[in-house]
Design an enzyme around this catalytic site. Structure first.
Site, PDB file in Angstrom:
ATOM      1  N   ARG A 162      40.850  41.413  42.279  1.00  5.29           N
ATOM      2  CA  ARG A 162      40.984  41.305  40.808  1.00  5.29           C
ATOM      3  C   ARG A 162      39.925  42.134  40.065  1.00  5.29           C
ATOM      4  O   ARG A 162      39.437  41.742  39.001  1.00  5.29           O
ATOM      5  CB  ARG A 162      40.890  39.847  40.338  1.00  5.29           C
ATOM      6  N   SER A 237      46.092  32.471  36.138  1.00  3.29           N
ATOM      7  CA  SER A 237      44.837  31.949  36.689  1.00  3.29           C
ATOM      8  C   SER A 237      43.689  32.315  35.755  1.00  3.29           C
ATOM      9  O   SER A 237      43.450  33.500  35.518  1.00  3.29           O
ATOM     10  CB  SER A 237      44.553  32.546  38.059  1.00  3.29           C
ATOM     11  N   GLU A 333      38.782  35.182  35.374  1.00  3.58           N
ATOM     12  CA  GLU A 333      39.630  36.333  35.708  1.00  3.58           C
ATOM     13  C   GLU A 333      40.160  36.940  34.399  1.00  3.58           C
ATOM     14  O   GLU A 333      40.325  38.146  34.267  1.00  3.58           O
ATOM     15  CB  GLU A 333      40.792  35.848  36.589  1.00  3.58           C
TER      16      GLU A 333
HETATM   17  C1  LIG Z   1      51.875  33.127  33.914  1.00  3.46           C
HETATM   18  C2  LIG Z   1      50.966  34.234  34.398  1.00  3.46           C
HETATM   19  C3  LIG Z   1      50.877  34.514  35.734  1.00  3.46           C
HETATM   20  C4  LIG Z   1      50.037  35.541  36.200  1.00  3.46           C
HETATM   21  N1  LIG Z   1      49.986  35.801  37.534  1.00  3.46           N
HETATM   22  C5  LIG Z   1      49.211  36.792  38.009  1.00  3.46           C
HETATM   23  C6  LIG Z   1      49.168  37.090  39.407  1.00  3.46           C
HETATM   24  O1  LIG Z   1      49.848  36.485  40.210  1.00  3.46           O
HETATM   25  N2  LIG Z   1      48.359  38.090  39.814  1.00  3.46           N
HETATM   26  C7  LIG Z   1      47.598  38.814  38.946  1.00  3.46           C
HETATM   27  O2  LIG Z   1      46.888  39.711  39.409  1.00  3.46           O
HETATM   28  N3  LIG Z   1      47.631  38.553  37.621  1.00  3.46           N
HETATM   29  C8  LIG Z   1      48.404  37.570  37.133  1.00  3.46           C
HETATM   30  N4  LIG Z   1      48.427  37.295  35.788  1.00  3.46           N
HETATM   31  C9  LIG Z   1      47.555  38.052  34.879  1.00  3.46           C
HETATM   32  C10 LIG Z   1      48.243  39.248  34.183  1.00  3.46           C
HETATM   33  O3  LIG Z   1      49.617  39.144  34.253  1.00  3.46           O
HETATM   34  C11 LIG Z   1      47.821  40.588  34.793  1.00  3.46           C
HETATM   35  O4  LIG Z   1      46.438  40.726  34.781  1.00  3.46           O
HETATM   36  C12 LIG Z   1      48.445  41.782  34.050  1.00  3.46           C
HETATM   37  O5  LIG Z   1      48.206  42.975  34.763  1.00  3.46           O
HETATM   38  C13 LIG Z   1      47.907  41.933  32.639  1.00  3.46           C
HETATM   39  O6  LIG Z   1      48.703  42.895  31.987  1.00  3.46           O
HETATM   40  P1  LIG Z   1      48.810  42.988  30.420  1.00  3.46           P
HETATM   41  O7  LIG Z   1      49.592  44.223  30.106  1.00  3.46           O
HETATM   42  O8  LIG Z   1      49.338  41.740  29.841  1.00  3.46           O
HETATM   43  O9  LIG Z   1      47.278  43.194  30.047  1.00  3.46           O
HETATM   44  P2  LIG Z   1      46.547  42.759  28.693  1.00  3.46           P
HETATM   45  O10 LIG Z   1      46.306  41.299  28.709  1.00  3.46           O
HETATM   46  O11 LIG Z   1      47.256  43.320  27.514  1.00  3.46           O
HETATM   47  O12 LIG Z   1      45.160  43.526  28.860  1.00  3.46           O
HETATM   48  C14 LIG Z   1      44.229  43.161  29.860  1.00  3.46           C
HETATM   49  C15 LIG Z   1      42.982  44.045  29.710  1.00  3.46           C
HETATM   50  O13 LIG Z   1      43.311  45.406  29.973  1.00  3.46           O
HETATM   51  C16 LIG Z   1      43.119  46.234  28.814  1.00  3.46           C
HETATM   52  N5  LIG Z   1      44.285  47.144  28.798  1.00  3.46           N
HETATM   53  C17 LIG Z   1      45.596  46.803  28.677  1.00  3.46           C
HETATM   54  N6  LIG Z   1      46.375  47.889  28.810  1.00  3.46           N
HETATM   55  C18 LIG Z   1      45.554  48.945  29.033  1.00  3.46           C
HETATM   56  C19 LIG Z   1      45.753  50.343  29.263  1.00  3.46           C
HETATM   57  N7  LIG Z   1      46.982  50.892  29.304  1.00  3.46           N
HETATM   58  N8  LIG Z   1      44.670  51.129  29.444  1.00  3.46           N
HETATM   59  C20 LIG Z   1      43.404  50.600  29.426  1.00  3.46           C
HETATM   60  N9  LIG Z   1      43.146  49.291  29.198  1.00  3.46           N
HETATM   61  C21 LIG Z   1      44.216  48.471  29.004  1.00  3.46           C
HETATM   62  C22 LIG Z   1      43.025  45.292  27.636  1.00  3.46           C
HETATM   63  O14 LIG Z   1      42.192  45.807  26.613  1.00  3.46           O
HETATM   64  C23 LIG Z   1      42.404  44.050  28.296  1.00  3.46           C
HETATM   65  O15 LIG Z   1      41.010  44.177  28.404  1.00  3.46           O
HETATM   66  C24 LIG Z   1      49.268  36.289  35.286  1.00  3.46           C
HETATM   67  C25 LIG Z   1      49.374  35.997  33.912  1.00  3.46           C
HETATM   68  C26 LIG Z   1      50.211  34.979  33.477  1.00  3.46           C
HETATM   69  C27 LIG Z   1      50.320  34.715  32.000  1.00  3.46           C
END
Ligand SMILES: Cc1cc2nc3c(=O)[nH]c(=O)nc-3n(C[C@H](O)[C@H](O)[C@H](O)COP(=O)(O)OP(=O)(O)OC[C@H]3O[C@@H](n4cnc5c(N)ncnc54)[C@H](O)[C@@H]3O)c2cc1C
Length: 337
Positions: A162, A237, A333
């Site tokens: 992570r 998580s 996380e």
């Molecule tokens: C129900 C649920 C289950 C999940 N299960 C998992 C799992 O099994 N495994 C896992 O690893 N994660 C899991 N996650 C966490 C999440 O889905 C991941 O971390 C995902 O990759 C986040 O993507 P996002 O586009 O929503 O990021 P965001 O929440 O929009 O951004 C996360 C961070 O990255 C930055 N960011 C976003 N996009 C970019 C970009 N293009 N360039 C640079 N910086 C950027 C943002 O500023 C922020 O700091 C889960 C979340 C939920 C809600």
């Protein structure tokens, strides 16, 4: 491009926290990004993907750039492998489904992870024995300051559990615009080592699973275990599973004989944070409109109307209590904003 002012971010984060973005723009192309980054009108920028890995604790006094770049391309294909490039604004799960439709294997275990393709390298998303780094080739990014385009190969990204360079040294300095993966186009290597997957396949009566079967199993497991953010606000998580020394683990084991563990190396042990939180008495704890999920101690939830500060304070209390009982620090996380 239309820059909006004072926009609520409630529908842009899976916790459903109602904070405001001072300025907001949706970037649909590299050109949009270059244009918005070259403007001196908005010196502070905040990058938003699917909003599924953040806890927003205050209004964002910056230009929030929603990454909405779309497109998936097959770069090259041989008999056994395929190189696929996906743009940052593609929804991760829809990308997984596209790969499965084309019979490209390698990310089926990562089905149903929320968020965008562009965020996947940031915390090296992982689930059920597979991490993004296992299939990662490179990603492209724009430097927020000088707008130069940079390419990061796997070694450059410093992937870990992570973690990556984008969450550490290069935090908030780049926008990832596309991600390139190497997948299998035949002879798929299946990862079925997780008990839950094996059990689910058995339930389906499938002895020789395809990548599509594995995805189906993972989706079913996730839907039965994790709250859907559409129903209850959450960010998956909230904490990472801590890694402790074997020596510390032995001391704890003597005191807490049922403590679960996974060996990470000959000297390190990973302990499930969910178990620690449950033992500390937080599983299912409800404090008005927020709390800890009743079935998943690792998942903090917003039942509606909670503030980011409410949830942050609960997270801090959980960290403090777990430390007091087990002498283990559990890190978040989720990105606290
Ligand atoms: C129900 C649920 C289950 C999940 N299960 C998992 C799992 O099994 N495994 C896992 O690893 N994660 C899991 N996650 C966490 C999440 O889905 C991941 O971390 C995902 O990759 C986040 O993507 P996002 O586009 O929503 O990021 P965001 O929440 O929009 O951004 C996360 C961070 O990255 C930055 N960011 C976003 N996009 C970019 C970009 N293009 N360039 C640079 N910086 C950027 C943002 O500023 C922020 O700091 C889960 C979340 C939920 C809600």
């Amino acid at each position: 491009m239309h820059i909006q002012q004072n926009i609520s971010l409630k529908s842009y984060n899976t916790f459903g926290i109602d904070v405001k973005a001072k300025h907001f723009v949706s970037a649909k192309s590299l050109q949009d990004l270059q244009e918005v980054l070259s403007s001196s009108a908005y010196p502070n920028k905040f990058i938003l993907g699917g909003g599924s890995n953040m806890l927003l604790t205050k209004d964002i006094d910056a230009l929030v750039i929603l990454i909405d770049l779309k497109g998936i391309e097959v770069v090259s294909q041989s008999r056994e492998h395929v190189i696929v490039k996906a743009y940052a604004g593609e929804n991760w799960h829809e990308f997984v489904l596209w790969c499965l439709k084309n019979n490209f294997g390698g990310i089926e275990n990562l089905s149903l992870i929320p968020g965008n393709v562009g965020s996947a390298p940031i915390q090296n998303i992982g689930a059920y024995g597979v991490e993004l780094k296992d299939v990662f080739v490179s990603c492209e990014a724009i430097d927020l300051k000088n707008r130069s385009i940079r390419t990061f190969n796997k070694a450059d990204c410093e992937f870990d559990y992570r973690e990556s360079i984008f969450k550490q040294k290069l935090k908030d300095t780049l926008i990832i615009t596309s991600v390139t993966l190497k997948l299998t186009s035949s002879n798929h290597k299946l990862s079925t080592g997780y008990g839950a997957i094996a059990n689910q396949l058995q339930e389906y009566n499938i002895a020789q699973p395809t990548i599509q079967d594995i995805s189906k199993a993972v989706i079913a497991i996730r839907q039965s275990k994790l709250p859907d953010p559409k129903d209850i606000g959450n960010s998956g998580s909230f904490f990472k599973n801590p890694v402790i020394s074997k020596t510390q683990f032995e001391v704890l084991k003597a005191q807490f004989p049922t403590i679960p563990s996974y060996e990470v190396s000959s000297t390190e042990i990973k302990v499930p944070a969910g178990w620690l939180i449950e033992q500390a008495g937080f599983k299912g704890k409800t404090l008005g409109n927020y709390g800890v999920h009743k079935d998943q101690a690792l998942v903090l939830v917003n039942y509606g109307g909670a503030t980011g500060q409410d949830i942050l304070q609960l997270a801090r209390l959980i960290q403090k209590t777990v430390f007091k009982i087990f002498n283990i620090s559990i890190e978040t996380e989720v990105n606290i904003i």
